[in-house]
Write an enzyme that holds these catalytic residues in place. Structure first.
Site, PDB file in Angstrom:
ATOM      1  N   SER A 234      38.695  45.740  50.780  1.00 28.84           N
ATOM      2  CA  SER A 234      38.581  46.788  49.766  1.00 28.84           C
ATOM      3  C   SER A 234      39.752  47.771  49.923  1.00 28.84           C
ATOM      4  O   SER A 234      40.912  47.359  49.826  1.00 28.84           O
ATOM      5  CB  SER A 234      37.228  47.479  49.872  1.00 28.84           C
ATOM      6  OG  SER A 234      37.022  48.338  48.777  1.00 28.84           O
ATOM      7  N   ASP A 475      33.298  40.404  41.571  1.00 33.69           N
ATOM      8  CA  ASP A 475      33.444  41.749  42.130  1.00 33.69           C
ATOM      9  C   ASP A 475      33.192  42.802  41.053  1.00 33.69           C
ATOM     10  O   ASP A 475      33.837  42.799  40.005  1.00 33.69           O
ATOM     11  CB  ASP A 475      34.849  41.919  42.717  1.00 33.69           C
ATOM     12  CG  ASP A 475      34.973  43.131  43.637  1.00 33.69           C
ATOM     13  OD1 ASP A 475      34.361  44.169  43.327  1.00 33.69           O
ATOM     14  OD2 ASP A 475      35.675  43.032  44.644  1.00 33.69           O
ATOM     15  N   HIS A 513      31.424  42.725  45.460  1.00 34.95           N
ATOM     16  CA  HIS A 513      32.136  43.575  46.412  1.00 34.95           C
ATOM     17  C   HIS A 513      31.271  43.726  47.666  1.00 34.95           C
ATOM     18  O   HIS A 513      30.627  44.753  47.885  1.00 34.95           O
ATOM     19  CB  HIS A 513      32.456  44.923  45.792  1.00 34.95           C
ATOM     20  CG  HIS A 513      33.616  45.622  46.441  1.00 34.95           C
ATOM     21  ND1 HIS A 513      34.914  45.177  46.315  1.00 34.95           N
ATOM     22  CD2 HIS A 513      33.684  46.715  47.240  1.00 34.95           C
ATOM     23  CE1 HIS A 513      35.723  45.964  46.987  1.00 34.95           C
ATOM     24  NE2 HIS A 513      34.997  46.912  47.574  1.00 34.95           N
TER      25      HIS A 513
END
Length: 897
Positions: A234, A475, A513
């Site tokens: 990330s 995501d 995510h």
């Protein structure tokens, strides 16, 4: 060392007399100063800095004293490349291996601060962990969100297999920081109101922490790391990419998972989604039922496009073709909101805003004018059990936004308030991300500080840097489409050849995510290690789902733009029943082929010494027998290899498959002298004529055949080659005849010497005699294979009574082989002619359709015991896996692919 699997074990002196050749390389005596084990080699920290070789096994200070010496260490500002106010270590504590709750081994936990230049700016808190049993390597960890929390370097690798040990437990020195500010929440953007704190968050803190950690590491160990890696997810993935774009020489390898690389574009998109949801009195807001309605419609339309109904949309681009039609089918009659069974026009517009790329009327860093959209209509989830990030619980947001509001708007609101306007009360719904007016220049300034979209990776790739890039196609926080756009830009800038050589980009269907209907687990760090250190580039791998509902199901990890397609039969949960489809052009060509016609020197399991000549342009090959008991020297076989995908090829050698791996290693086969079948072969592009290059202590796996009758038995033990003379000694356990910790005074032993034969490009191997006096019995040959500068010896035995092959892997002197050090996917050839795939992952092995468990450093250091449906003993060196014991008199070799 010779173990007969029917239960008989022959001690080596007896066996040597019987066969005249228990040909296992080793050093004689104990009169050699190097007998205590080889020194740890020097190296660099991946930044070109010279490293002084030291022996960490004999430090000048005890681990406790060495750690204590760091407790009050300071570094001047000049020790770091970027401006700072100096470095102060706050504490250095030796954590004992048996300390309560510690699973990381003994290490020195160093904690400190890097002071700011601006007195009003916060310090950078950093953590550095220095293991007593250091493996000579280092890892920097990236952060997450808006950071503010210390990354202490004790964590496991993100998306690792469940039992995979943390890098610190594997002997890595590790470090991390808090990105240059402190906060209780990773969605708190208030720090960005300070210029120095913002620049630190943008990437400066990474370099400052690297330089401080490296200086303290050198103080502890006396040298820089041999290899250095950066791992991030990330914001940490953005950190990883930002680092190699700005300071390309510092790291050898990088893993960037779901990277927030188009950072400014992401935040602009956050605001755009918020405006779609909340302007006009919240007319465009979707409650959870409406959001689930959209997700269900997309799944119903696209789940089976990959051939499997599994709640994972794999064929994302195929799904995108009909996405707008699916959305149109959800429209309420007349476009007005009629409840949870349909969408109003305003709500449809919101879905389109989430789905479509955000087009900017101005460029941000590196000329970017687009922020990728989210695949909401192609399987991404923003509601339901697989994600905690939704569109909020109210149609009117707070100012500032809170967790009651859409997750993406919460971060976008913080960004507008503190990164751009620096007005804490600013109403972010009045900020137009596509055309921000008076704030345009400020957005561009922030973008230059925080984005990692520079496509020019030539500096990193040029020094041999390797990048593993991974992003989930579902995501819901960081658009995978932005990562795809950057990857395509990199390819356009540095060229396809450079990308093929140094980057692997994997996309994972169903993965959000850190959320989603498919949560992949695989050993990415070992894949990176094998690539950087062994030259073995990762290809299509297998990942395991760690979601509780579907735990253990597996899929191939496909390289972009491929995706897993069900073959039509077999379990939906087994990766073997899927192929990577959708890639344009032919299957990936083999990157391990030589650039020109090349000779590989080696031998086969029948003890035949041979040379393989391969022309990469035509794939024509010739196998020439150089020395053999079965056929005359000079006998040659020729044919043409046929690509089977990746670096595996079929041949004309009675069904033998050839595989090429990094570092110039070939696994294949040559048709037997008579009859059917083939003898598996192993050969090296580079060999050494210097016996000192292979002077070491080794574990040995091998196979021996009796000339009379051809009965096969496996060989296990230890061996040594002296560095002061070309003499060798073998050792075997006096009771079992198997593996033993090398001891110059061992009783089950044989001795001899080697002499270079330039005519054959190999060492002649003598039992008895000495290099100075000669004599002894010529009993075979030794091939000193060199893989990325490291020796991988191969002994080929040929005597009046026996013949065979023995593979040598270093026996560690003190440090055990780390669990998982042999991880990877291997092509395997077995002495009975079987060819199969084997996958080692942590403490598990899958060999063909059978599975087993692994125990590292059993029965001696460097050996990996296997039990269960797969049983025996394995060693690994230079990307080559050797095994004995899976079947009676069975020996196997595998290459990483």
């Amino acid at each position: 060392m010779k173990t007969v699997r029917c239960g008989r074990a022959l001690a080596w002196p007896v066996l040597a007399a019987a066969l005249s050749a228990s040909l296992l390389l080793g050093g004689c005596g104990g009169d050699d100063a190097a007998s205590a084990g080889p020194a740890v080699p020097g190296g660099t920290a991946g930044n070109g800095s010279p490293a002084t070789p030291v022996d960490p096994g004999s430090p000048s200070l005890s681990p406790q004293d060495a750690c204590t010496a760091l407790a009050s260490a300071t570094l001047p500002a000049s020790a770091l490349a970027l401006s700072n106010g100096g470095v102060q270590v706050a504490s250095a504590t030796l954590i004992a291996a048996d300390a309560a709750g510690n699973t990381l081994g003994e290490y020195c936990a160093v904690r400190g601060q890097i002071r700011p230049v601006d007195a009003s700016a916060p310090s950078i808190n950093f953590a550095l962990n220095l293991p007593t049993a250091w493996n000579g390597k280092a890892i920097q960890f990236g952060g997450g969100g808006f950071d503010g929390k210390l990354i202490d370097g004790t964590e496991t690798v993100r998306f690792a297999l469940p039992d995979d040990p943390a890098p610190l437990a594997r002997g890595y020195a590790t470090w991390g920081d808090d990105s240059g500010h402190q906060s209780g929440s990773i969605t708190d953007g208030t720090f960005a109101a300070n210029d120095e704190a913002l620049a630190n968050y943008g990437g400066d803190t990474l370099k400052k922490t690297h330089d401080a950690a490296l200086a303290l590491l050198r103080q502890r160990y006396g040298r820089a790391p041999d290899r250095a890696y950066f791992l991030g997810t990330s914001t940490g993935g953005r950190d990883a990419l930002s680092y190699i774009q700005r300071w390309p020489a510092d790291y050898d390898g990088v893993i960037a998972n779901e990277p927030a690389l188009n950072y400014t574009g992401t935040r602009l998109s956050n605001v755009a989604v918020g405006r779609a949801l909340y302007l006009n009195g919240g007319a465009g807001w979707l409650n959870i039922n409406k959001t689930l309605l959209v997700q269900s419609a997309a799944m119903a339309a696209c789940d089976r496009l990959d051939g499997a109904a599994d709640q994972v949309v794999s064929n994302v681009e195929g799904c995108r073709v009909g996405a707008m039609q699916v959305l149109a089918g959800l429209r309420c009659p007349g476009g007005t909101d009629a409840g949870d069974t349909c969408l109003s026009d305003a709500q449809i517009d919101t879905v389109k805003t989430i789905e479509n790329p955000l087009q900017l009327s101005y460029p941000i860093a590196n000329g970017v004018t687009v922020a990728g959209g989210y695949n909401l209509l192609e399987g991404a989830l923003v509601a339901g059990p697989f994600t905690t990030r939704d569109l909020g619980t109210r149609a009117v947001p707070g100012n500032p936004a809170t967790t009651a509001d859409a997750n993406v708007y919460l971060t976008g609101d913080q960004w507008v308030k503190y990164f751009v306007t620096r007005v804490a009360s600013f109403d972010s719904l009045t900020f137009d991300p596509a055309s921000p007016g008076a704030y345009t220049a400020r957005v561009q300034q922030v973008s230059a500080l925080t984005d990692a979209t520079n496509p020019d990776l030539s500096g990193f790739l040029g020094h041999g840097g390797r990048l593993i890039l991974l992003h989930g196609l579902a995501d819901e926080v960081i658009s995978p489409n932005s990562t795809i756009a950057w990857f395509q830009a990199v390819t356009g800038r540095v060229g396809q050849a450079a990308v093929d050589q140094g980057i692997r980009f994997y996309t994972v269907p169903g993965m959000g995510h850190g959320t989603g209907s498919f949560l992949p687990a695989w050993n990415s760090l070992t894949a990176l290690e094998n690539w950087v250190e062994q030259g073995v580039a990762p290809g299509t791998r297998t990942v395991m789902d760690t979601n509780a509902q579907t735990y253990g199901r597996a899929r191939p990890l496909c390289q972009y733009p491929s995706w897993p397609k069900y073959k039509g039969s077999g379990s939906l949960d087994a990766a073997i029943n899927y192929s990577c489809a959708g890639s344009s052009g032919p299957p990936q060509s083999c990157l391990n082929l030589p650039a020109a016609a090349t000779s590989y020197k080696g031998g086969n399991m029948l003890g035949e010494e041979l040379t393989v000549r391969l022309d990469p342009a035509t794939l024509n090959y010739t196998v020439t027998i150089d020395a053999s008991l079965q056929r005359a020297g000079g006998t040659a076989r020729s044919g043409t290899l046929v690509a089977q995908g990746g670096c595996t090829f079929s041949s004309g050698e009675n069904g033998a498959l050839f595989t090429l791996t990094g570092g110039g290693v070939m696994l294949g086969g040559v048709a037997n002298a008579t009859g059917a079948g083939f003898a598996p072969l192993l050969a090296f592009e580079n060999v050494s004529s210097d016996y000192k290059a292979v002077a070491d202590i080794y574990n040995v796996n091998g196979i021996q055949y009796a000339v009379a009758g051809g009965a096969a038995s496996v060989v296990n033990g230890s061996a040594r080659l002296r560095s002061s003379a070309a003499t060798w000694q073998t050792c075997a356990d006096p009771v079992t005849g198997g593996f033993i910790t090398y001891d110059a005074g061992c009783t089950a032993t044989t001795k001899g010497y080697i002499a270079w034969n330039s005519a054959r490009n190999a060492f002649d191997y003598f039992v008895g005699g000495s290099p100075t006096a000669g004599g002894g019995t010529l009993s075979g040959s030794l091939i000193s294979g060199m893989v990325n500068g490291k020796p991988v010896p191969l002994v080929l035995t040929r005597s009046a009574t026996a013949y065979g092959m023995h593979f040598y892997a270093p026996q560690p002197a003190t440090l055990p082989l780390a669990a998982g050090a042999a991880d990877g996917a291997y092509r395997v050839s077995v002495s009975d002619g079987t060819q199969l795939n084997a996958d080692l992952a942590g403490l598990a092995i899958t060999r063909g359709s059978a599975s087993g468990t692994l125990t590292y450093n059993q029965p001696v250091l460097g050996v990996i015991g296997a039990a269960g449906a797969v049983s025996g003993a394995y060693t690994v060196s230079g990307g080559v896996l050797s095994g004995t014991g899976t079947g009676t008199g069975s020996f196997e070799l595998g290459l990483l692919y």
